[in-house]
Write an enzyme that holds these catalytic residues in place. Structure first.
Site, mmCIF file in Angstrom:
data_model
loop_
_atom_site.group_PDB
_atom_site.id
_atom_site.type_symbol
_atom_site.label_atom_id
_atom_site.label_comp_id
_atom_site.label_asym_id
_atom_site.label_seq_id
_atom_site.Cartn_x
_atom_site.Cartn_y
_atom_site.Cartn_z
ATOM 1 N NE ARG A 105 -3.902 0.597 1.788
ATOM 2 C CZ ARG A 105 -5.141 0.630 2.268
ATOM 3 N NH1 ARG A 105 -5.400 1.312 3.365
ATOM 4 N NH2 ARG A 105 -6.138 0.007 1.672
ATOM 5 C CG HIS A 132 -8.235 0.116 -3.174
ATOM 6 N ND1 HIS A 132 -7.494 -0.992 -2.824
ATOM 7 C CD2 HIS A 132 -8.915 0.471 -2.039
ATOM 8 C CE1 HIS A 132 -7.706 -1.278 -1.545
ATOM 9 N NE2 HIS A 132 -8.556 -0.412 -1.043
ATOM 10 C CD GLN A 135 -12.719 -1.568 -1.402
ATOM 11 O OE1 GLN A 135 -11.944 -1.566 -0.476
ATOM 12 N NE2 GLN A 135 -13.954 -2.001 -1.282
ATOM 13 C CG ASP A 226 -13.386 6.579 -1.342
ATOM 14 O OD1 ASP A 226 -13.227 6.425 -0.113
ATOM 15 O OD2 ASP A 226 -12.430 6.575 -2.157
ATOM 16 C CB CYS A 266 -13.911 1.457 -0.482
ATOM 17 S SG CYS A 266 -13.617 3.214 -0.294
ATOM 18 N NE ARG A 294 -10.109 -5.217 -0.295
ATOM 19 C CZ ARG A 294 -9.387 -4.272 0.311
ATOM 20 N NH1 ARG A 294 -9.972 -3.248 0.882
ATOM 21 N NH2 ARG A 294 -8.060 -4.313 0.295
HETATM 22 N N1 CP Z 1 -11.205 -0.263 2.014
HETATM 23 C C1 CP Z 1 -9.965 -0.336 2.511
HETATM 24 O O1 CP Z 1 -8.984 -0.522 1.796
HETATM 25 O O2 CP Z 1 -9.890 -0.211 3.861
HETATM 26 P P1 CP Z 1 -8.574 0.054 4.697
HETATM 27 O O3 CP Z 1 -8.048 1.398 4.298
HETATM 28 O O4 CP Z 1 -8.998 0.007 6.140
HETATM 29 O O5 CP Z 1 -7.572 -1.027 4.383
HETATM 30 N N1 NVA Z 2 -9.857 6.872 -1.546
HETATM 31 C C1 NVA Z 2 -9.567 6.368 -0.221
HETATM 32 C C2 NVA Z 2 -9.828 4.902 -0.162
HETATM 33 C C3 NVA Z 2 -9.591 4.258 1.173
HETATM 34 C C4 NVA Z 2 -9.794 2.768 1.152
HETATM 35 C C5 NVA Z 2 -8.120 6.668 0.120
HETATM 36 O O1 NVA Z 2 -7.255 6.555 -0.769
HETATM 37 O O2 NVA Z 2 -7.853 7.048 1.264
#
Ligand code: CP
Ligand code: NVA
Length: 309
Positions: A105, A132, A135, A226, A266, A294
């Site tokens: 990430r 993502h 997701q 989101d 998400c 997920r």
């Molecule tokens: N939706 C998602 O990726 O959640 P987190 O940021 O908690 O991993």
């Molecule tokens: N768009 C959000 C998604 C979190 C799962 C972010 O990048 O923070």
């Protein structure tokens, strides 16, 4: 068992329709109670590198790997600044000696592409500023479970045209959905994403963006939202709250969609900002099925990338 075509899963953009189908078939199989705890990945180790916070991604990958009989190692941003303490190349060359598969990430999407290029082991994108993919795959798998088909379903994403929306645009294109990303001016889905998604679109799929929320949500089968400020955009929070204030998913907006519309997010949700309690806690909401999926989708991805699909 058919071999998976890809070495890595770095983006939705890189997938073909058949890849999505294979992931969904494997997900459905691994989700069945009888195969849920089969140790398909016994002895395999997943390395997880996080530059940003996480609840679902971290826990769903780790729990998924444990259910498959493997093990997961978590490296957070306190331990790890990709490319700072040492180069991405050197991290790749070390990690491939220790673990069998890597999940990252990151802020920079290029960092994930570079890791995939240098590492001999499979690399999975667990969210970057651009995409993502895990997701989006879980989101569509959830729609499939609730609506029985993806073909022709209208999915309306309300919010920032960034990582989650980008992956959903590609995913919708690959599965024959009608995708609309509705956002205030300045936060819309990028031209390049629309062009690339349209090029990938299978027959019947449509990819659009819009500014008019009320028009966009009419006839929707699935409404999705989101957060207004993503991770790394915390300083823009106030400006974004002002820009997005008329783009809340609330009861009035829900009422404009199909009567049996499902609602996805998400998560994490900023309740009272992009979505109201009344919507996220309503009978239309499938957000916790989506979160659970997920894990099932990622188990399938790991099994396929490690040749045990
Ligand atoms: N939706 C998602 O990726 O959640 P987190 O940021 O908690 O991993
Ligand atoms: N768009 C959000 C998604 C979190 C799962 C972010 O990048 O923070």
């Amino acid at each position: 068992m058919r071999r998976f075509r890809m070495k890595d899963l770095v983006s939705m953009e890189s997938l073909q329709p058949a890849d999505v189908l294979q992931i969904f078939e494997t997900t459905a199989r691994l989700k069945r109670p009888r195969s849920r705890h089969r140790p398909y990945l016994r002895g395999k180790i997943l390395g997880m590198i996080f530059e940003k916070a996480s609840l679902r991604t971290r826990v769903s990958f780790e729990a998924g790997m444990l259910e498959l009989g493997g093990h997961a190692i978590y490296l957070d941003q306190g331990n790890f600044k990709l490319g700072e303490r040492e180069s991405i190349y050197d991290v790749a060359k070390n990690m491939e000696r220790f673990v069998h598969i890597l999940m990252l990430r990151t802020f920079s999407h290029q960092a994930i592409l570079d890791m995939a290029k240098h590492a001999s082991i499979p690399v999975i994108n667990g969210l970057s500023d651009d995409e993502h993919p895990c997701q989006a795959l879980a989101d569509l798998f959830t729609i499939l479970e609730h609506r029985k088909t993806l073909m022709g379903q209208k999915l309306v994403f309300i919010g920032d045209g960034n990582n989650v929306a980008n992956s959903l645009a590609y995913a919708a294109a690959l599965t024959g959905m009608h995708f609309v990303c509705v956002s205030p001016e300045g936060y819309m889905l990028k031209d390049a994403v629309i062009e690339k998604a349209r090029k990938k679109a299978i027959s019947g799929a449509t990819i659009q963006r819009a500014v008019n929320l009320r028009e966009a949500v009419r006839g929707a089968d699935c409404l999705y939202t989101d957060v207004w400020a993503s991770m790394g955009q915390e300083k823009e929070r106030e400006a974004r709250a002002a820009a997005f204030k008329d783009y809340q998913l609330n009861d009035e907006i829900l009422a404009l969609a199909k009567p049996d519309v499902i609602v996805e997010h998400c998560l994490p949700a900023h309740r009272g900002e992009e979505i109201t309690d009344s919507v996220i806690d309503s009978a239309h909401s499938v957000v916790f099925d989506e979160a659970e999926n997920r894990m099932h989708v990622q188990k399938a991805i790991m099994a396929l990338l490690l040749g045990r699909g």
